[in-house]
Write a protein that holds these residues in place. Structure first.
Motif, short mmCIF file in Angstrom:
data_model
loop_
_atom_site.label_atom_id
_atom_site.label_comp_id
_atom_site.label_asym_id
_atom_site.label_seq_id
_atom_site.Cartn_x
_atom_site.Cartn_y
_atom_site.Cartn_z
N ARG A 8 0.84 -1.19 0.00
CA ARG A 8 0.00 0.00 0.00
C ARG A 8 0.88 1.25 0.00
O ARG A 8 1.94 1.27 0.61
CB ARG A 8 -0.89 0.02 1.24
CG ARG A 8 -1.96 -1.03 1.25
CD ARG A 8 -2.78 -0.91 2.52
NE ARG A 8 -3.82 -1.92 2.58
CZ ARG A 8 -4.46 -2.26 3.68
NH1 ARG A 8 -4.16 -1.67 4.84
NH2 ARG A 8 -5.39 -3.18 3.66
N THR A 9 0.36 2.28 -0.66
CA THR A 9 1.05 3.57 -0.63
C THR A 9 0.82 4.20 0.75
O THR A 9 -0.10 3.79 1.48
CB THR A 9 0.49 4.52 -1.71
OG1 THR A 9 -0.86 4.85 -1.36
CG2 THR A 9 0.56 3.88 -3.10
N GLU A 12 -2.76 5.26 1.01
CA GLU A 12 -3.66 4.12 1.22
C GLU A 12 -3.61 3.66 2.68
O GLU A 12 -4.65 3.36 3.28
CB GLU A 12 -3.30 2.97 0.28
CG GLU A 12 -3.66 3.24 -1.17
CD GLU A 12 -3.09 2.21 -2.13
OE1 GLU A 12 -3.72 1.98 -3.17
OE2 GLU A 12 -2.01 1.65 -1.84
N GLU A 13 -2.42 3.61 3.25
CA GLU A 13 -2.28 3.24 4.67
C GLU A 13 -3.03 4.22 5.55
O GLU A 13 -3.71 3.83 6.50
CB GLU A 13 -0.80 3.18 5.07
CG GLU A 13 -0.05 2.00 4.52
CD GLU A 13 -0.52 0.66 5.08
OE1 GLU A 13 -1.16 0.61 6.15
OE2 GLU A 13 -0.21 -0.36 4.45
N TRP A 16 -6.82 3.56 5.26
CA TRP A 16 -7.24 2.39 6.03
C TRP A 16 -7.21 2.68 7.53
O TRP A 16 -8.11 2.27 8.27
CB TRP A 16 -6.40 1.16 5.69
CG TRP A 16 -6.86 0.48 4.44
CD1 TRP A 16 -6.31 0.58 3.20
CD2 TRP A 16 -8.00 -0.38 4.30
NE1 TRP A 16 -7.03 -0.16 2.30
CE2 TRP A 16 -8.07 -0.77 2.95
CE3 TRP A 16 -8.95 -0.85 5.19
CZ2 TRP A 16 -9.07 -1.62 2.47
CZ3 TRP A 16 -9.95 -1.71 4.71
CH2 TRP A 16 -10.01 -2.07 3.36
#
Length: 162
Positions: A8-9, A12-13, A16
């Motif tokens: 994950r970029t 993205e982290e 989440w």
């Protein structure tokens, strides 16, 4: 052959992690991730699309959940737009609840759904007894039933297995 999982970029982290902050409005101890409602996240530049699957199609909290997700994601640095389309496939099942989510439900006093066994009631979330019985199939929401524990004599709610 299956595609290897990609890392994950950082954005993205962050997305989440932010989703873990969004609680189920009817059960505020579990996040939408722990309940298995979030089925996918797509990040395209500064735009985020979170695919979500309702626990029940007629759930009255869908708008509240979607608004909470959008509000929380717009607070993430680097996110300028967010949307939450509700998707019906894959459909939600109680098996999507994470182990951490199940433990939080239990601690909240709500029996998580267990394995399907004909005529069985869930263990009591207060004392762990299996000497429980269904009192009313219809609980305070469409996804819960009312039970009674014969050992500790506490009434409790149990999530319906879907």
């Amino acid at each position: 052959m299956a595609e290897p999982a990609r890392a994950r970029t950082p954005l993205e982290e962050a997305v989440w992690a932010a989703l873990e902050d969004v609680k189920d409005p009817e059960i505020p101890v579990v996040s939408v991730v722990e309940m298995g409602i979030v089925t996918g996240v797509e990040v395209d530049g500064d735009r985020v699309v979170v695919q979500a699957t309702p626990t029940f199609v007629g759930c009255p909290a869908l708008r509240i959940i979607a608004d909470g997700i959008v509000r929380r994601l717009l607070a993430v640095p680097g996110v300028a737009a967010a949307e939450v389309p509700w998707v019906m496939e894959p459909h939600w099942t109680s098996e999507r609840i994470t182990p951490a989510g199940r433990e939080k439900l239990r601690a909240f006093g709500l029996a998580p759904p267990g394995p399907a066994r004909e005529g069985s009631s869930p263990p009591c979330p207060y004392c762990g007894s299996t000497r429980t019985r269904l009192e009313n199939l219809f609980g305070p929401t469409a996804c819960r039933s009312l039970y009674y524990c014969d050992d500790c004599r506490n009434p409790f709610e149990g999530m319906k297995r879907v």
